[in-house]
Design a protein around this motif. Structure first.
Motif, PDB file in Angstrom:
ATOM      1  N   THR A  33       3.760   5.989  -5.224  1.00 40.05           N
ATOM      2  CA  THR A  33       3.751   5.859  -6.915  1.00 40.05           C
ATOM      3  C   THR A  33       2.765   6.929  -7.259  1.00 40.05           C
ATOM      4  O   THR A  33       3.024   7.683  -8.230  1.00 40.05           O
ATOM      5  CB  THR A  33       3.504   4.409  -7.405  1.00 40.05           C
ATOM      6  OG1 THR A  33       4.444   3.609  -6.953  1.00 40.05           O
ATOM      7  CG2 THR A  33       3.525   4.459  -8.891  1.00 40.05           C
ATOM      8  N   MET A  62       0.888  -1.308   0.078  1.00 43.57           N
ATOM      9  CA  MET A  62      -0.166  -0.051  -0.020  1.00 43.57           C
ATOM     10  C   MET A  62       0.835   1.261  -0.104  1.00 43.57           C
ATOM     11  O   MET A  62       0.541   2.147  -0.686  1.00 43.57           O
ATOM     12  CB  MET A  62      -0.938  -0.042   1.182  1.00 43.57           C
ATOM     13  CG  MET A  62      -1.971  -1.011   1.248  1.00 43.57           C
ATOM     14  SD  MET A  62      -3.094  -0.777   0.024  1.00 43.57           S
ATOM     15  CE  MET A  62      -3.779   0.778   0.183  1.00 43.57           C
ATOM     16  N   VAL A  63       1.805   1.210   0.822  1.00 46.62           N
ATOM     17  CA  VAL A  63       2.880   2.323   0.908  1.00 46.62           C
ATOM     18  C   VAL A  63       3.333   2.623  -0.540  1.00 46.62           C
ATOM     19  O   VAL A  63       3.744   3.902  -1.040  1.00 46.62           O
ATOM     20  CB  VAL A  63       3.888   2.092   1.805  1.00 46.62           C
ATOM     21  CG1 VAL A  63       5.196   3.261   1.767  1.00 46.62           C
ATOM     22  CG2 VAL A  63       3.418   2.051   3.459  1.00 46.62           C
ATOM     23  N   SER A  64       3.940   1.678  -1.170  1.00 49.72           N
ATOM     24  CA  SER A  64       4.412   1.667  -2.580  1.00 49.72           C
ATOM     25  C   SER A  64       3.432   2.266  -3.348  1.00 49.72           C
ATOM     26  O   SER A  64       3.866   3.266  -4.493  1.00 49.72           O
ATOM     27  CB  SER A  64       4.836   0.460  -2.823  1.00 49.72           C
ATOM     28  OG  SER A  64       5.876  -0.226  -2.160  1.00 49.72           O
ATOM     29  N   ILE A  65       2.034   1.718  -3.339  1.00 48.29           N
ATOM     30  CA  ILE A  65       1.214   2.392  -4.246  1.00 48.29           C
ATOM     31  C   ILE A  65       1.169   3.983  -3.965  1.00 48.29           C
ATOM     32  O   ILE A  65       0.866   4.558  -5.003  1.00 48.29           O
ATOM     33  CB  ILE A  65       0.148   1.521  -4.214  1.00 48.29           C
ATOM     34  CG1 ILE A  65       0.122   0.052  -4.497  1.00 48.29           C
ATOM     35  CG2 ILE A  65      -1.357   2.223  -5.031  1.00 48.29           C
ATOM     36  CD1 ILE A  65      -1.182  -0.993  -4.500  1.00 48.29           C
ATOM     37  N   MET A  66       0.875   4.244  -2.773  1.00 51.16           N
ATOM     38  CA  MET A  66       0.535   5.415  -2.643  1.00 51.16           C
ATOM     39  C   MET A  66       1.637   6.519  -2.932  1.00 51.16           C
ATOM     40  O   MET A  66       1.674   7.573  -3.598  1.00 51.16           O
ATOM     41  CB  MET A  66       0.307   5.875  -0.846  1.00 51.16           C
ATOM     42  CG  MET A  66      -0.990   5.182  -0.362  1.00 51.16           C
ATOM     43  SD  MET A  66      -2.235   5.717  -1.026  1.00 51.16           S
ATOM     44  CE  MET A  66      -2.305   7.462  -0.285  1.00 51.16           C
TER      45      MET A  66
END
Length: 338
Positions: free
Chosen positions: A7, A1-5
């Protein structure tokens, strides 16, 4: 989720940067285009001015044209001679409006060492006062410094203002050579820092041949405040010691400011290039020229002059028969022995 946010945030930031650069590029492109169109519109407005000037040269002083239409009657006949206003149909470059005012309450001129001839004709009433206002001619911080009232050699002139020489002759009514010669006011207006005047009377007896004009750091003004009263005068005016001297001429009578006819025409033209407009106003001589067609001096030359005569009151002596060898050798035909 952190990576998606992370990005998504980076994508948003990059998108905003790209949009910002795109807007800057479009704005710069539009500004560049506007500058080109503005230049084209300006040239179109100048073309309109030149078309009116050609009319003046061909047909004389124009009638008033207070709006963008050609009006009716004499105005329609006069301005009907204007060429088509479209200069380039492909890029839609043309002048869209011409307005002309053949009268003026203030006449601006730029004086030089040769005479400028100004017809001063009141549109209504008489001319009771005439005012000359001229600006400083150099960039001195204190233009009145050195204005001591002494007429000196040009190289020694330190005043920041030019001197003004003018001849003012009434032209109302019947004219004759003797009447014009005897009725002319010929004056040198010499700027001074203090002790001078800003007003003088219209005089033809020689008492106003040299007038010391008090000037401030703003300008010099000289008003002919009495002795006029006619409705038509001719003025020949030039500068002393400086070229390109800005001068304004105005007048008054009992009704207020005098409107002058036959001197200058104000031309107001709007040019258009696509959706960009440029408007300019210019003053042009009403008769096509304000150049003095007569000599500015009784004797004028670009070469040296050999004088072989003496003139004074009740006395004249010619020395033309006497050779002057030193001058003969100079090659001046006026100094050759008989």
């Amino acid at each position: 989720m952190v990576s998606i946010m992370v990005t998504m945030i980076l994508m948003i930031v990059l998108s905003l940067i790209v949009i910002g650069f795109a807007q800057i590029a479009r704005r710069n492109s539009r500004q560049s285009l506007d500058r080109q169109l503005s230049t084209s519109a300006f040239y179109a407005a100048e073309a309109g001015v030149n078309d009116v000037r050609d009319l003046i040269k061909q047909h004389g002083t124009p009638p008033a044209k207070p709006d963008c239409t050609n009006g009716s009657g004499a105005a329609a006949a006069y301005y009907g001679n204007l060429p088509a206003p479209t200069l380039d149909a492909t890029t839609n470059v043309k002048y869209t409006c011409i307005m002309v005012d053949p009268t003026a309450t203030t006449l601006p001129y730029t004086l030089g060492y040769t005479g400028t001839v100004v017809p001063l004709n009141a549109a209504s009433g008489n001319i009771d006062t005439l005012k000359f206002t001229w600006s400083k001619s150099n960039t001195s911080a204190t233009p009145t410094a050195g204005c001591n009232g002494n007429l000196v050699a040009a190289g020694s002139w330190s005043c920041g203002y030019a001197g003004i020489r003018f001849d003012l002759v009434p032209t109302s009514g019947a004219l004759s050579f003797g009447g014009m010669a005897g009725g002319t006011m010929s004056t040198f207006a010499d700027p001074v820092a203090s002790g001078g005047v800003t007003n003088t009377a219209f005089r033809t007896d020689g008492s106003a041949s040299l007038v010391k004009v008090t000037c401030t750091n703003a300008n010099c003004t000289l008003t002919i405040n009495s002795g006029l009263g006619g409705n038509s005068y001719y003025l020949r005016i030039m500068s002393q010691y400086y070229q390109n001297v800005p001068l304004q001429i105005s007048g008054t009578n009992g009704a207020g400011a005098v409107s002058f006819t036959g001197a200058q025409v104000k031309i107001d033209v709007t040019g258009k290039a696509q959706d960009v407009l440029r408007r300019i106003q210019v003053r042009v001589p009403a008769d096509g020229t304000s150049t003095n067609l007569g000599a500015d001096y009784a004797l004028q030359t670009t070469d040296s002059i050999c004088k072989r005569f003496d003139i004074m009151t009740n006395h004249y002596q010619s020395d033309a028969a006497n050779a002057v060898p030193s001058m003969d050798n100079g090659g001046n035909p006026l100094c050759k022995s008989p």
